[in-house]
Design a protein around this motif. Structure first.
Motif, PDB file in Angstrom:
ATOM      1  N   ASP A 157       0.773  -1.198   0.066  1.00  0.00           N
ATOM      2  CA  ASP A 157       0.159   0.029   0.272  1.00  0.00           C
ATOM      3  C   ASP A 157       0.726   1.183  -0.107  1.00  0.00           C
ATOM      4  OD1 ASP A 157      -2.118  -1.563   0.234  1.00  0.00           O
ATOM      5  OD2 ASP A 157      -3.276  -0.729   1.752  1.00  0.00           O
ATOM      6  N   LYS A 158       2.093   1.214   0.184  1.00  0.00           N
ATOM      7  CA  LYS A 158       2.914   2.573   0.670  1.00  0.00           C
ATOM      8  C   LYS A 158       3.007   3.230  -0.808  1.00  0.00           C
ATOM      9  CE  LYS A 158       7.497   0.594  -0.253  1.00  0.00           C
ATOM     10  NZ  LYS A 158       8.526   0.324   0.306  1.00  0.00           N
ATOM     11  N   SER A 159       2.967   2.762  -1.887  1.00  0.00           N
ATOM     12  CA  SER A 159       2.966   3.480  -3.182  1.00  0.00           C
ATOM     13  C   SER A 159       1.563   4.461  -3.525  1.00  0.00           C
ATOM     14  CB  SER A 159       3.149   2.778  -4.163  1.00  0.00           C
ATOM     15  OG  SER A 159       2.195   1.578  -4.647  1.00  0.00           O
ATOM     16  N   ASN A 160       0.699   3.773  -2.736  1.00  0.00           N
ATOM     17  CA  ASN A 160      -0.724   4.670  -2.773  1.00  0.00           C
ATOM     18  C   ASN A 160      -1.063   5.623  -1.747  1.00  0.00           C
ATOM     19  OD1 ASN A 160      -1.471   3.109  -5.127  1.00  0.00           O
ATOM     20  ND2 ASN A 160      -1.816   1.583  -3.958  1.00  0.00           N
ATOM     21  N   LEU A 161       0.171   5.520  -0.862  1.00  0.00           N
ATOM     22  CA  LEU A 161      -0.354   6.363   0.495  1.00  0.00           C
ATOM     23  C   LEU A 161       0.093   7.779   0.212  1.00  0.00           C
ATOM     24  CD1 LEU A 161       0.134   4.078   3.409  1.00  0.00           C
ATOM     25  CD2 LEU A 161      -1.942   5.135   2.838  1.00  0.00           C
ATOM     26  N   GLN A 162      -0.318   8.844   0.687  1.00  0.00           N
ATOM     27  CA  GLN A 162       0.185  10.113   0.780  1.00  0.00           C
ATOM     28  C   GLN A 162       1.271  10.200   2.030  1.00  0.00           C
ATOM     29  OE1 GLN A 162      -0.102  12.608  -1.445  1.00  0.00           O
ATOM     30  NE2 GLN A 162      -1.579  11.180  -2.626  1.00  0.00           N
ATOM     31  N   ARG A 163       2.113  10.887   1.820  1.00  0.00           N
ATOM     32  CA  ARG A 163       3.352  11.130   2.941  1.00  0.00           C
ATOM     33  C   ARG A 163       2.421  11.547   4.379  1.00  0.00           C
ATOM     34  NH1 ARG A 163       8.101   8.681   3.181  1.00  0.00           N
ATOM     35  NH2 ARG A 163       9.087   8.500   1.093  1.00  0.00           N
ATOM     36  N   THR A 164       1.464  12.257   4.075  1.00  0.00           N
ATOM     37  CA  THR A 164       0.825  12.786   5.241  1.00  0.00           C
ATOM     38  C   THR A 164      -0.261  11.761   5.968  1.00  0.00           C
ATOM     39  OG1 THR A 164      -0.810  13.920   3.712  1.00  0.00           O
ATOM     40  CG2 THR A 164       1.102  15.169   4.539  1.00  0.00           C
ATOM     41  N   SER A 165      -0.361  10.798   5.219  1.00  0.00           N
ATOM     42  CA  SER A 165      -1.579   9.766   5.848  1.00  0.00           C
ATOM     43  C   SER A 165      -1.020   8.668   6.649  1.00  0.00           C
ATOM     44  CB  SER A 165      -2.113   8.962   4.468  1.00  0.00           C
ATOM     45  OG  SER A 165      -2.635   9.765   3.514  1.00  0.00           O
ATOM     46  N   LYS A 166      -1.746   8.331   7.508  1.00  0.00           N
ATOM     47  CA  LYS A 166      -1.170   7.437   8.487  1.00  0.00           C
ATOM     48  C   LYS A 166      -0.905   5.844   8.050  1.00  0.00           C
ATOM     49  CE  LYS A 166      -1.447   6.010  13.478  1.00  0.00           C
ATOM     50  NZ  LYS A 166      -2.108   5.875  14.745  1.00  0.00           N
ATOM     51  N   SER A 167       0.320   5.411   8.104  1.00  0.00           N
ATOM     52  CA  SER A 167       0.243   3.918   7.814  1.00  0.00           C
ATOM     53  C   SER A 167       0.245   3.024   8.884  1.00  0.00           C
ATOM     54  CB  SER A 167       1.749   4.062   6.745  1.00  0.00           C
ATOM     55  OG  SER A 167       2.705   4.115   8.071  1.00  0.00           O
ATOM     56  N   ASN A 168       0.565   1.665   8.528  1.00  0.00           N
ATOM     57  CA  ASN A 168       0.742   0.843   9.820  1.00  0.00           C
ATOM     58  C   ASN A 168       1.968   0.677  10.243  1.00  0.00           C
ATOM     59  OD1 ASN A 168       1.604  -0.434   7.139  1.00  0.00           O
ATOM     60  ND2 ASN A 168       0.786  -2.399   7.947  1.00  0.00           N
ATOM     61  N   ILE A 169       2.967   1.257  10.193  1.00  0.00           N
ATOM     62  CA  ILE A 169       4.334   1.138  10.395  1.00  0.00           C
ATOM     63  C   ILE A 169       4.232   0.836  12.179  1.00  0.00           C
ATOM     64  CG2 ILE A 169       6.353   2.339  11.061  1.00  0.00           C
ATOM     65  CD1 ILE A 169       6.182   3.812   8.427  1.00  0.00           C
ATOM     66  N   GLU A 170       3.378   1.542  12.944  1.00  0.00           N
ATOM     67  CA  GLU A 170       3.320   1.242  14.277  1.00  0.00           C
ATOM     68  C   GLU A 170       2.807  -0.107  14.387  1.00  0.00           C
ATOM     69  OE1 GLU A 170       1.617   3.255  18.118  1.00  0.00           O
ATOM     70  OE2 GLU A 170       0.707   3.643  16.262  1.00  0.00           O
ATOM     71  N   ASN A 171       2.150  -0.545  13.709  1.00  0.00           N
ATOM     72  CA  ASN A 171       1.686  -2.117  13.846  1.00  0.00           C
ATOM     73  C   ASN A 171       2.787  -2.912  13.696  1.00  0.00           C
ATOM     74  OD1 ASN A 171      -0.897  -1.756  14.637  1.00  0.00           O
ATOM     75  ND2 ASN A 171      -1.723  -1.901  12.500  1.00  0.00           N
ATOM     76  N   ILE A 172       3.638  -2.620  12.627  1.00  0.00           N
ATOM     77  CA  ILE A 172       4.749  -3.661  12.341  1.00  0.00           C
ATOM     78  C   ILE A 172       5.768  -3.608  13.432  1.00  0.00           C
ATOM     79  CG2 ILE A 172       6.872  -3.569  10.587  1.00  0.00           C
ATOM     80  CD1 ILE A 172       5.092  -2.019   8.675  1.00  0.00           C
ATOM     81  N   VAL A 173       6.191  -2.521  13.826  1.00  0.00           N
ATOM     82  CA  VAL A 173       7.050  -2.412  14.812  1.00  0.00           C
ATOM     83  C   VAL A 173       6.557  -3.000  16.204  1.00  0.00           C
ATOM     84  CG1 VAL A 173       8.492  -0.881  16.420  1.00  0.00           C
ATOM     85  CG2 VAL A 173       8.263  -0.270  14.061  1.00  0.00           C
ATOM     86  N   ASP A 174       5.421  -2.589  16.634  1.00  0.00           N
ATOM     87  CA  ASP A 174       4.869  -3.481  17.860  1.00  0.00           C
ATOM     88  C   ASP A 174       5.040  -4.849  17.869  1.00  0.00           C
ATOM     89  OD1 ASP A 174       4.096  -1.034  19.070  1.00  0.00           O
ATOM     90  OD2 ASP A 174       1.952  -1.090  18.470  1.00  0.00           O
TER      91      ASP A 174
END
Length: 475
Positions: A157-174
């Motif tokens: 999904d990262k290619s479709n996300l705007q830089r200002t949109s919240k991603s799931n990076i926090e879930n990855i790290v957790d």
């Protein structure tokens, strides 16, 4: 033939697995050699016949390569090629049995090929697989699978996300943290367990204190793998603080069946061993805890291959009898005897019923039940003889008692190398002190005092509690 690697591996496969393996071999995607299928069929036929020792390499060769001279290099290559296919089948079987891995591999494949039309459906498939796994598995592997999924989802999904949109990076790290913390604590426990047996090995695990401090300062109660292994760590680190055990017991009560059976068994064993250590140090209140934690383990039905170890069975019976829970013990034997391995069942049931009668002081029944125990088993032989000594004494059967003391001493001498020295000495002391007990006249304070002093100064005695009770009755 029976010494070859390929034969021994095929021998371990069930009939169902061999049928599935044949389907694998005849699939042109995995194998295009009919020769290897024929070779597999021949080996299975020999396994079924049970006459592998009658088949030489040359005889086997003649069945596959009719009329050709034996060639050892080609023969070994035939075995090697089939072995590789069998290994491939085993790996494929594990892959097919793991829906989560399939879903994550599918996401990886779609990501590499940028198949955007499959993004949504493959994501839903992975989510469903993880949801199903989460019902029965909250071990560290579950969080690793979550990490893999969240990472693949982010990459999709990262290619479709705007830089200002919240991603799931926090879930990855957790999820990566949960996996890392639980596994680190788990292998720290494994390290300590191995060191307790092989003290010459010096293991080093970095950051373990920092990890423990972090978990202690944070809140991981909702992450069973981290919370449970943290309590395991604390029971090892500070066994004097019983609160660590009770917190572990509470967590196992809530989440003990959310781990794979092998892993759950290891965790429960930690709690059980904690109780045993406390009991050995005289903390008799942990007899009840020993029963409770074993009861929880059995109630959750997470026995490996559905079988209950006869030694665990015996330990539970002994603990319950020491607590005077005779009706509970009777029900336990009746309820769980079918869980015992078939080849141990009759002996285990007879022996443990005899132990129950012994604690109930029904000594004639003890002798009756022990007649049904097969003494070929070393442990039951020792246990039965050490139970019969006080039984004959209580029944005032002095002639069989003296005979037993003599034969038991001879038996111990013959098998001295088969047991730890301390255990050997405990049995020898039981024999020696029982002989002295028999000779004491009631009220002979000098003889009684001397025997009590010798017992006090001994390194250990089997049935010590019984001996002290009998001495007290003579005073």
């Amino acid at each position: 033939m029976h010494n070859s690697k390929i034969y021994s591996i095929l021998l371990q496969l069930s009939k169902v697995e061999k049928n599935r393996l044949r389907k694998y071999l005849i699939s042109p995607y995995f194998n295009r050699s009919q020769l290897l299928v024929n070779w597999f069929d021949l080996l299975c036929k020999i396994i079924h016949s049970g006459k592998a020792d009658k088949w030489t390499k040359e005889k086997l060769w003649s069945k596959i390569y009719k009329g050709e001279a034996f060639d050892d290099v080609r023969y070994r290559k035939l075995n090697s090629d089939l072995l590789k296919l069998v290994e491939g089948f085993l790996a494929q079987s594990e892959y097919e049995d793991n829906q989560v891995n399939q879903a994550n591999y599918l996401l990886e494949a779609i990501k590499k090929r940028k198949m955007e039309k499959l993004y949504s459906s493959s994501k839903r498939q992975a989510e469903r697989a993880l949801e199903v796994e989460g019902v029965w598995n909250k071990s560290a592997s579950y969080y690793f699978h979550q990490y893999q999924f969240q990472k693949s989802y982010y990459d999709l999904d990262k290619s479709n996300l705007q830089r200002t949109s919240k991603s799931n990076i926090e879930n990855i790290v957790d999820n990566l943290d949960y996996f890392y913390l639980a596994e680190k604590l788990k292998y720290y426990y494994e390290m300590k367990s191995r060191q307790s047996v092989a003290t010459q090995h010096n293991y080093q695990i970095s950051l373990i204190d920092e990890i423990a401090n972090h978990i202690g300062d944070a809140t991981y109660d909702e992450i069973p793998a981290v919370a449970i292994y943290y309590q395991v760590y604390l029971t090892q680190k500070d066994p004097s603080d019983v609160d660590h055990y009770f917190k572990l017991k509470d967590l196992l009560g809530k989440h003990g069946n959310e781990f794979p059976a092998n892993e759950a068994k290891e965790i429960y064993t930690t709690a059980i061993n904690y109780c045993i250590n406390k009991i050995n140090k005289g903390k008799q209140q942990f007899l009840g805890e020993f029963i409770d934690i074993n009861e929880d383990y059995l109630r959750k039905d997470i026995l490996i291959e559905g079988e209950l170890s006869p030694w665990k069975f015996q330990n539970i019976v002994t603990a319950a009898c020491r607590l005077g829970r005779y009706e509970w013990t009777k029900e336990f034997i009746s309820k769980y005897k079918e869980k015992l391995p078939t080849n141990y069942r009759d002996n285990a049931v007879s022996y443990n019923i005899a132990r129950l009668y012994f604690y109930q002081k029904n000594y004639s029944k003890v002798v009756e039940m022990l007649r049904e125990v097969e003494y070929e088993d070393f442990s039951y032989n020792l246990g039965s003889k050490s139970m019969l000594i006080p039984t004959y004494y209580e029944l005032d059967e002095l002639e069989p008692l003296y005979s037993l003391l003599d034969s038991f001493r001879t038996y111990l001498s013959r098998h001295k190398e088969e047991m730890p020295l301390q255990r050997y000495n405990n049995y020898v002391n039981l024999i020696g002190f029982t002989r002295k007990l028999i000779k004491i006249i009631p009220g002979d304070q000098k003889a009684i005092g001397k025997l009590k002093g010798e017992i006090d100064n001994s390194s250990g005695i089997m049935n010590e509690e019984w001996l002290r009770q009998k001495i007290a009755e003579l005073e």
